[in-house]
Design an enzyme around this catalytic site. Structure first.
Site, short mmCIF file in Angstrom:
data_model
loop_
_atom_site.label_atom_id
_atom_site.label_comp_id
_atom_site.label_asym_id
_atom_site.label_seq_id
_atom_site.Cartn_x
_atom_site.Cartn_y
_atom_site.Cartn_z
N HIS A 71 -6.79 -2.90 9.16
CA HIS A 71 -6.54 -2.89 7.73
C HIS A 71 -7.55 -2.02 6.99
O HIS A 71 -7.21 -1.31 6.07
CB HIS A 71 -6.61 -4.33 7.21
CG HIS A 71 -6.24 -4.47 5.78
ND1 HIS A 71 -4.96 -4.77 5.37
CD2 HIS A 71 -6.97 -4.34 4.66
CE1 HIS A 71 -4.93 -4.83 4.06
NE2 HIS A 71 -6.14 -4.58 3.59
N GLU A 132 0.67 -0.57 -2.03
CA GLU A 132 0.06 -1.38 -0.98
C GLU A 132 1.12 -2.26 -0.32
O GLU A 132 2.18 -2.50 -0.89
CB GLU A 132 -1.00 -2.30 -1.60
CG GLU A 132 -2.36 -1.67 -1.76
CD GLU A 132 -3.19 -1.74 -0.49
OE1 GLU A 132 -2.65 -2.11 0.57
OE2 GLU A 132 -4.39 -1.42 -0.57
N HIS A 134 1.65 -6.19 1.40
CA HIS A 134 1.06 -7.52 1.53
C HIS A 134 2.03 -8.39 2.32
O HIS A 134 2.46 -9.44 1.87
CB HIS A 134 0.75 -8.11 0.15
CG HIS A 134 -0.64 -8.68 0.06
ND1 HIS A 134 -0.94 -9.82 -0.61
CD2 HIS A 134 -1.81 -8.25 0.58
CE1 HIS A 134 -2.24 -10.06 -0.52
NE2 HIS A 134 -2.78 -9.12 0.20
N ASN A 135 2.34 -7.92 3.52
CA ASN A 135 3.39 -8.56 4.32
C ASN A 135 2.96 -9.89 4.94
O ASN A 135 3.65 -10.89 4.81
CB ASN A 135 3.83 -7.63 5.45
CG ASN A 135 4.25 -6.27 4.93
OD1 ASN A 135 4.58 -6.15 3.75
ND2 ASN A 135 4.23 -5.27 5.77
N ASP A 156 -6.72 -1.55 -7.32
CA ASP A 156 -6.91 -0.21 -6.76
C ASP A 156 -6.90 0.82 -7.88
O ASP A 156 -7.63 1.82 -7.83
CB ASP A 156 -5.80 0.12 -5.76
CG ASP A 156 -6.09 -0.45 -4.38
OD1 ASP A 156 -7.26 -0.49 -4.00
OD2 ASP A 156 -5.13 -0.85 -3.69
N GLN A 287 -5.09 -15.41 -0.19
CA GLN A 287 -5.89 -15.59 -1.39
C GLN A 287 -5.10 -16.30 -2.50
O GLN A 287 -3.90 -16.43 -2.44
CB GLN A 287 -6.36 -14.22 -1.92
CG GLN A 287 -7.07 -13.37 -0.89
CD GLN A 287 -6.13 -12.54 -0.05
OE1 GLN A 287 -4.92 -12.75 -0.07
NE2 GLN A 287 -6.68 -11.61 0.72
N ASP A 315 -12.59 -1.58 -5.94
CA ASP A 315 -12.08 -2.94 -6.03
C ASP A 315 -12.56 -3.73 -4.82
O ASP A 315 -12.95 -3.18 -3.80
CB ASP A 315 -10.56 -2.95 -6.10
CG ASP A 315 -9.93 -2.75 -4.75
OD1 ASP A 315 -10.24 -1.73 -4.10
OD2 ASP A 315 -9.15 -3.60 -4.32
N SER A 360 -11.70 -13.47 -2.10
CA SER A 360 -11.31 -14.05 -3.38
C SER A 360 -10.89 -12.95 -4.33
O SER A 360 -11.46 -11.87 -4.32
CB SER A 360 -12.47 -14.83 -3.98
OG SER A 360 -12.69 -16.00 -3.25
N ASP A 545 3.14 7.55 1.03
CA ASP A 545 3.76 7.01 2.24
C ASP A 545 3.21 5.62 2.49
O ASP A 545 2.02 5.39 2.39
CB ASP A 545 3.44 7.91 3.44
CG ASP A 545 1.95 8.06 3.66
OD1 ASP A 545 1.40 7.27 4.45
OD2 ASP A 545 1.33 8.94 3.05
N SER A 585 0.73 -0.74 7.27
CA SER A 585 0.65 -2.14 7.69
C SER A 585 1.28 -2.21 9.06
O SER A 585 2.49 -2.02 9.20
CB SER A 585 1.40 -3.02 6.69
OG SER A 585 1.63 -4.29 7.27
#
Lengths: 790, 270
Positions: A71, A132, A134-135, A156, A287, A315, A360, A545, A585
């Site tokens: 990641h 992004e 977040h799967n 971001d 989170q 971030d 967090s 991409d 991912s």
């Protein structure tokens, strides 16, 4: 012997003796500390400590674990890939960055460098964009996973000093009617995931007040075990606000939410496969979001950036402050010392390593010169949030961590950011899909209605309306068009009060093609994203991409990845559309198998004058309708084949040179105000696009299908439902048709019919009516499937 | 008073998020508009410096507990007296979306007998959950809401709504009598309507949230406190209207007459 020993400190702190550890011992250490490091990486760390002649601490090893994770370090994209044709030294370097470098577009301001890609907008204003995934978290806890995915990508944008103005979201689920009996243990039902994810994104985006203006929702069997959540954010900044000048002596300032026990080992979890135990083991890795906290951060950061009070910003996302601080120090060739006890906590008891890697949410890391520290802290306080100086940058090249005066870690930053290169193997599986054979159906109108009602084509109004797409009052072309809520091709924003320039955001995604041919899947996604952008008036397009893939440890997944990257280079370059940012991912594997190779392409274009933007609804009876591009027997992976239960093999390909020419001509025609409506042809082919234009505008169409230009004589169903790339439908008034045709000269186009007052879709072939459907029936078919009460 | 002397206070709390489009609309009107974090106002308590107060939409303090409730209570505690005095002077106070919820929670709306101690109405969960969509609302006020008197009665305005809690409701035991009061006192300002102006009669999505009697906006009996769920500030410019690509592009949209009327009234009255 026990290699891990608790130190004499009162708090949780362990020393690990790596001297002469065997491979088995290294593995044992990794397991005990819950690390995701590979043996090769553990050996690298051991050898490093050998030279340093010291013991490792738990905090240090956790730092390596975070930084080396897929990641954070993108080792598959940066490592070697062994293929039958030789070894590739970095997919990113060999294909994607190379594409960008060779195009060398003058409008690119900062690409692949920072938290987001940044391009010029107008004068001294820049646009930043990031998408992004977040799967994994969304598969475990859909509401929280999706919400924090959006929260993360918004940060971001804040992380390049930009002010967020719009969000995008692209979601992929299993079929909502998936049989509960077939669902393996540990996999949540698509309906549950769908409701949770949509609510999560809505809740976060709406509360923070950033409009979600573009997106897509895709359904396929392959997503049942691996839900896919892409969240994107676009922001604006002035050139002089983009400050990157961290110096030795600057303070490390942590701002926003407090640090807690949520999101421990999030990146380790995101870099592993999902199993039936994931829920129990990895629940703490997800989170907890609080959009209001981020709203306050957003206000404060805007002020700090306008007043140029910071010297750097990033971030806090995957890997927690460990990654944020170490990356910043390394980027500026500095060192850093941090007092972990100064970090405000929301959990009563946390071990130092947990504080260091907690993910967090709603936290930002700023670098602030000493003279501005007081002002910066006050700005956060005035917004009713917290900011704390927790350390200082120095010139040591080391990250030194203290906890209540005790040194608990000292890491050489260079060793952290030069991990051993991973080697993956790519090989094709000897699996070939075949083209189906079935008789031509005779009721094409009924088929059209079935296609309109298929989950992938049906109206996504139920999703779109749950997101505020109007807040900020900048959305000029909205995701849903007019009172009939038709599907617009792309969103257009007018973000500046004093300029007419518009930002155009669109996306392309063709996962089913990827099951047949990942190269043409990627090529088609690129074409679709650009086509959608061009259709509303966008040009000067940049691409993002986002790869969602299976485990890179399987050669067939790697082969598909190599193919897709190749297409990014070749097709992206042919279109002169540089990649400016991206994210991968991997490890999207579940008990149901790997995810379909899914490349999301996001296109960011501009339109010099927003008032020239074109929507997809038919405008006036009597106007002519043109079809741009050539229709071929390309139904592999199409919605039409899927309706019949087939995948097929004839995946849509494309001729980039021809497409570039026709898109340029369309842009010229839009600038000459000749195009009244324009719609891209994608899922469901020509017939679906015709229907959508008609029922959105509330006007009928009379079409002569003999006028459709095809490369060979096609069966009528293939002609209507083929998904050949680079095609669009364009409405032009009778009096402008000559000028329009002159502009289109040299490209494949034909006038195929007229707009009528009769509210029917009337398609004719060889003088016979082949489809004649009332618009009210078509829109009903299209709107019903996802409109059912929740 | 002169237009450029008019001072508008837009207050914001953590989670307020429709402030910039509202600020932009007021500034385009040629008045002085200031966006101020409410903590600052709580300290200076300088409401007297302003002629209009505008509470923008959003999710103040996350809308936890109940939409607008936390901010309303905080306001009550910190500047309750000053706010009441401002209202009693007859100066315009406007709340849109979350701002409307705040005005209900503070007891200024419906405010049958002046500011009430407890809320006399509520903006409850919408029947179809959160919805962002364009609606039509008809101005039904007969003149009590003087700040909108330049918008003719019967005018239909197209504006977006974007909320999950905007269903105007009254306490069941006082429903009939309260509703009657709203009509008798000419407190009804906007109602959701169809394209031809006829009432939505509760039909979704014409009435997007299931509001009682299609109520989109009301004022207090004196007419100077106005709350509405739809967002005129997001329909201020022509290019924000939902069908400008087919009906033509005008400089201003349906939100313009709303702001125009408020400012014209303030010019004349003060």
């Amino acid at each position: 012997m026990n290699r891990i020993v608790r130190s004499s400190q009162a708090f949780e702190h362990y020393l690990i003796d790596l001297l002469n550890t065997s491979d088995a011992e290294l593995k044992e250490i990794g397991k005990t500390l819950g690390l995701g490091l590979s043996l090769q990486e553990l050996q690298y760390i051991r050898d490093h400590y050998l030279i340093k002649e010291k013991k490792a601490t738990d905090v240090e090893l956790q730092t390596y674990d975070q930084t080396f994770s897929e990641h954070c370090s993108h080792k598959t994209f940066k490592g070697y890939v062994k293929t039958p044709d030789g070894t590739i030294n970095g997919l990113l370097k060999t294909y994607i960055r190379k594409e960008t470098e060779e195009i060398n577009a003058p409008w690119c301001y900062s690409v692949f460098e920072d938290n987001a890609g940044i391009v010029d907008l107008v004068d001294d204003t820049l646009v930043a964009i990031k998408v992004e995934t977040h799967n994994h978290p969304s598969a475990i806890e859909p509401f929280g996973g999706a919400a924090t995915g959006l929260g993360g990508v918004i940060r971001d944008i804040l992380g390049v000093w930009a002010s967020p103005i719009a969000c995008t979201d692209v979601l992929c689920f299993g079929p909502l009617n998936y049989s509960y009996e077939k669902l393996p243990e540990g996999v949540k039902h698509p309906t549950y995931l769908f409701n949770g994810v949509v609510d999560g994104i809505g809740s976060y985006g709406n509360s923070i007040g950033i409009p979600t203006v573009n997106g897509a929702t895709v359904f396929d069997d392959d997503y049942t075990g691996n839900v896919v959540v892409y969240a994107g954010c676009v922001g604006l900044l002035k050139k002089d606000e983009y400050v990157k000048n961290v110096k030795s002596g600057d303070y490390v300032v942590l701002a926003g939410g407090r640090t807690g026990l949520d999101g421990i080992h999030g990146v380790t979890f995101a870099s592993a496969e999902l199993t039936k135990e994931s829920e129990a083991i990895s629940r703490p890795a997800v989170q907890v979001g609080n959009p209001i906290e981020e709203e306050k951060l957003k206000r404060a950061i805007k002020q700090i950036s306008e007043e140029h009070l910071g010297s750097g910003i990033t971030d806090i996302g995957g890997g927690g402050i460990s990654c944020g601080i170490c990356e910043t120090a390394d980027k500026y060739d500095l060192g850093v010392s941090v007092d972990l006890d100064k970090i405000p906590l929301k959990a009563a008891k946390m071990a130092p390593w947990e504080i260091w890697i907690s993910e967090s949410q709603e936290r930002m890391l700023l670098a602030v010169p000493p003279k501005n520290l007081e002002k910066v802290i006050k700005i956060f306080k005035d917004e009713q949030t917290e900011a704390t100086a927790i350390g200082k940058y120095d010139q040591t090249g080391l990250a030194k961590l203290n906890y209540h005066g005790v040194k608990i870690a000292e890491i050489e930053l260079k060793s952290l950011f030069n991990p051993p290169k991973t080697t993956r193997t790519a090989n094709k599986l000897a699996k070939k899909s075949v083209e189906p054979e079935f008789p031509e159906p005779n009721n094409l109108g009924l088929i059209l209605k079935k296609l309109l009602a298929s989950y992938n084509i049906a109206s996504k109004e139920k999703v779109v309306r749950r997101y505020d797409h109007e807040v900020k009052g900048q959305t000029v072309v909205k995701p849903l068009q007019g009172w009939n809520s038709g599907p617009n091709n792309a969103a257009v924003l007018k973000p500046l009060e004093k300029s007419d320039v518009g930002i155009v955001i669109s996306s392309g995604l063709n996962p089913r093609y990827g099951k047949i041919d990942p190269y043409w899947m990627a090529a088609s996604s690129i074409d679709e994203a650009i086509r959608n952008n061009v259709a509303v008036g966008g040009r000067r397009i940049s691409l993002l991409d986002n790869f969602t893939w299976g485990s890179p440890e399987y050669p067939d997944r790697m082969d598909a990845l190599v193919e897709a990257c190749k297409a990014c280079y070749e097709i992206g370059k042919a279109y002169n559309t540089p990649f400016i940012s991206g994210k991968d991912s991997l490890y999207n594997e579940s008990p149901l198998g790997p995810v379909a190779p899914t490349l999301l392409i996001t296109a960011l274009g501009i339109i010099p004058n927003y008032s020239n933007a074109v929507t997809m609804d038919l405008k006036k009876a009597g106007n002519k309708l043109y079809l741009i591009g050539e229709t071929k027997k390309e139904l592999g992976g199409s919605e039409y084949y899927n309706l019949h239960g087939y995948l097929g093999s004839s995946v849509p390909k494309l001729d980039a040179l021809k497409a570039v020419q026709s898109y340029q001509n369309i842009t010229d025609a839009i600038d000459s105000k000749l195009i009244l409506s324009c719609h891209d042809i994608s899922e469901g082919g020509l017939a679906v696009a015709l229907a959508e234009m008609a029922f959105t505008g509330g006007l009928g169409l009379n079409i002569n299908l003999n006028k459709v230009l095809a490369n060979e004589k096609l069966r009528l169903d293939f002609l209507l439902f083929s998904e050949s790339n680079s095609r669009m439908l364009v409405e032009v008034s009778e009096e402008n048709s000559v000028t329009f045709e002159k502009i289109m000269d040299g490209t494949t186009y034909s006038s195929i019919g007229v707009v009528t007052k009769i509210p029917r879709l009337d398609l004719n072939y060889d003088g016979k009516t082949v489809v004649d459907e009332a618009l009210s029936e078509l829109i009903k078919a299209w709107k019903t499937p996802l409109e059912a009460p929740r | 008073m002169k237009r450029h002397d008019i001072k508008v206070l837009l207050m914001r709390a953590p989670g307020t998020n429709c402030d910039l489009e509202a600020l932009r609309a007021f500034r385009d009107m040629g008045v002085q508009a200031e966006l101020v974090q409410s903590q600052k106002v709580f300290k200076t308590k300088n409401l007297d410096d302003y002629n209009i107060i505008f509470f923008p939409g959003g999710f103040s303090y996350g809308d936890y507990v109940r939409s607008g409730a936390i901010w309303a209570k905080e306001m009550e505690y910190r500047i309750g007296k000053e706010l009441k005095a401002f209202v009693e002077e007859g100066k315009p106070v406007i709340g849109v979306c979350n701002g409307f919820q705040v005005l209900v929670e503070t007891g200024f709306l419906p405010g049958f007998k002046g500011k009430s101690i407890e809320p006399e109405a509520a903006l409850g969960n919408s029947t179809h959950g959160y919805q962002c969509r364009w609606i039509r609302m008809k101005k039904v006020n007969k003149g009590s809401c003087q700040m909108l008197n330049s918008v003719e009665e019967g005018t239909i305005l197209q504006t977006p709504v974007a909320h999950g809690e905007g269903r105007f409701i009254l306490p069941p035991d006082k429903l009939e009598q309260h509703l009657k009061k709203l009509y008798d006192n000419d407190q009804m300002v906007f109602r959701y309507c169809r394209e031809d102006g006829s009432p939505a009669s509760g039909e979704w999505p014409i009435n997007p949230n299931g509001a009682l009697d299609d109520i989109a906006g009301i004022c207090n009996p004196e007419g100077n406190v106005l709350g509405l769920m739809p967002h005129p500030e997001r329909a201020y410019y022509g290019h924000l209207m939902p069908t400008w690509t087919s009906t033509g592009l005008n400089k201003y949209g349906d939100g313009y007459p709303f702001f125009d009327s408020v400012i014209k009234f303030t010019e004349k009255k003060f």
